[in-house]
Design a protein around this motif. Structure first.
Motif, short mmCIF file in Angstrom:
data_model
loop_
_atom_site.label_atom_id
_atom_site.label_comp_id
_atom_site.label_asym_id
_atom_site.label_seq_id
_atom_site.Cartn_x
_atom_site.Cartn_y
_atom_site.Cartn_z
N THR A 21 34.14 30.66 -94.28
CA THR A 21 33.80 30.89 -93.02
C THR A 21 34.40 31.51 -92.33
O THR A 21 35.34 30.50 -92.39
CB THR A 21 32.46 30.44 -92.72
N THR A 22 34.59 31.38 -90.64
CA THR A 22 35.66 30.88 -89.71
C THR A 22 35.95 30.14 -88.87
O THR A 22 37.27 29.28 -89.27
CB THR A 22 35.61 32.02 -88.77
N GLU A 23 34.74 29.64 -89.60
CA GLU A 23 35.16 27.98 -89.46
C GLU A 23 35.61 26.93 -90.45
O GLU A 23 36.20 25.84 -89.56
CB GLU A 23 33.51 27.28 -88.82
N GLU A 24 35.16 27.25 -90.90
CA GLU A 24 35.75 26.62 -92.61
C GLU A 24 37.74 27.45 -92.48
O GLU A 24 38.35 26.25 -92.67
CB GLU A 24 35.70 27.13 -93.82
N ALA A 25 37.79 28.74 -92.06
CA ALA A 25 39.39 29.12 -92.07
C ALA A 25 39.98 28.12 -91.29
O ALA A 25 41.18 27.83 -91.22
CB ALA A 25 39.48 30.17 -91.82
N ALA A 26 39.67 27.68 -89.93
CA ALA A 26 39.70 27.16 -88.86
C ALA A 26 40.79 25.57 -89.15
O ALA A 26 41.64 25.44 -89.24
CB ALA A 26 39.05 27.14 -87.57
N GLU A 27 39.92 25.50 -89.60
CA GLU A 27 39.62 23.75 -90.03
C GLU A 27 40.67 23.78 -90.92
O GLU A 27 41.71 22.89 -91.42
CB GLU A 27 38.46 23.47 -90.53
N ALA A 28 40.98 24.74 -92.14
CA ALA A 28 42.23 24.89 -93.27
C ALA A 28 43.70 25.55 -92.56
O ALA A 28 44.37 24.62 -93.65
CB ALA A 28 41.42 26.09 -93.98
N ASN A 62 48.36 30.91 -95.47
CA ASN A 62 48.11 30.42 -93.21
C ASN A 62 48.80 31.71 -92.30
O ASN A 62 50.20 31.48 -92.73
CB ASN A 62 48.81 29.09 -93.63
N PRO A 63 47.88 31.77 -91.94
CA PRO A 63 48.45 32.83 -90.88
C PRO A 63 49.61 32.11 -90.31
O PRO A 63 50.12 32.41 -89.23
CB PRO A 63 47.58 34.00 -90.32
N LYS A 64 49.07 30.63 -89.77
CA LYS A 64 49.85 30.41 -88.64
C LYS A 64 51.01 30.55 -89.06
O LYS A 64 52.01 30.40 -88.17
CB LYS A 64 49.46 28.96 -88.87
N GLN A 65 51.27 30.15 -90.54
CA GLN A 65 53.49 30.20 -91.20
C GLN A 65 53.40 31.53 -90.13
O GLN A 65 54.86 31.49 -90.64
CB GLN A 65 52.90 29.78 -92.37
N LYS A 66 52.47 32.55 -90.89
CA LYS A 66 53.54 34.33 -90.72
C LYS A 66 53.55 34.14 -88.68
O LYS A 66 54.82 34.67 -88.72
CB LYS A 66 52.37 34.71 -91.12
N GLU A 67 53.24 33.44 -88.16
CA GLU A 67 53.02 33.73 -86.71
C GLU A 67 54.07 32.83 -86.13
O GLU A 67 54.71 33.25 -85.41
CB GLU A 67 51.69 33.10 -85.62
N SER A 68 54.41 31.92 -87.38
CA SER A 68 55.59 30.82 -86.66
C SER A 68 57.55 31.44 -87.21
O SER A 68 58.12 31.00 -86.41
CB SER A 68 55.91 29.70 -87.25
#
Length: 69
Positions: A21-28, A62-68
């Motif tokens: 879910t989006t909540e699980e993805a947010a946590e992960a 992880n899209p966070k890594q792509k954004e950085s």
């Protein structure tokens, strides 16, 4: 349990192990659920919407890594 039901439950288990879910993805991924939904709607992550719920593919970077980058 009959054989047909076992096959269906096995298929469901296979699918459920690969989505979150989006909540699980947010946590992960260390992002907010709102950010995850934004990434889903803008096709920045692999996801499908069912009703009002986004289902996100687990085995992707992880899209966070792509954004950085």
């Amino acid at each position: 349990m009959d054989q047909d039901r076992q096959l269906i439950e096995s298929d469901m288990d296979y699918i459920m192990e690969r989505i979150m879910t989006t909540e699980e993805a947010a946590e992960a991924w260390g992002l907010s659920p709102v950010r995850i939904k934004h990434l889903c709607s803008n096709e920045k992550v692999v996801a499908r919407k069912r009703g009002k719920t986004w289902l996100v593919y687990k085995n992707q970077p992880n899209p966070k890594q792509k954004e950085s980058d």
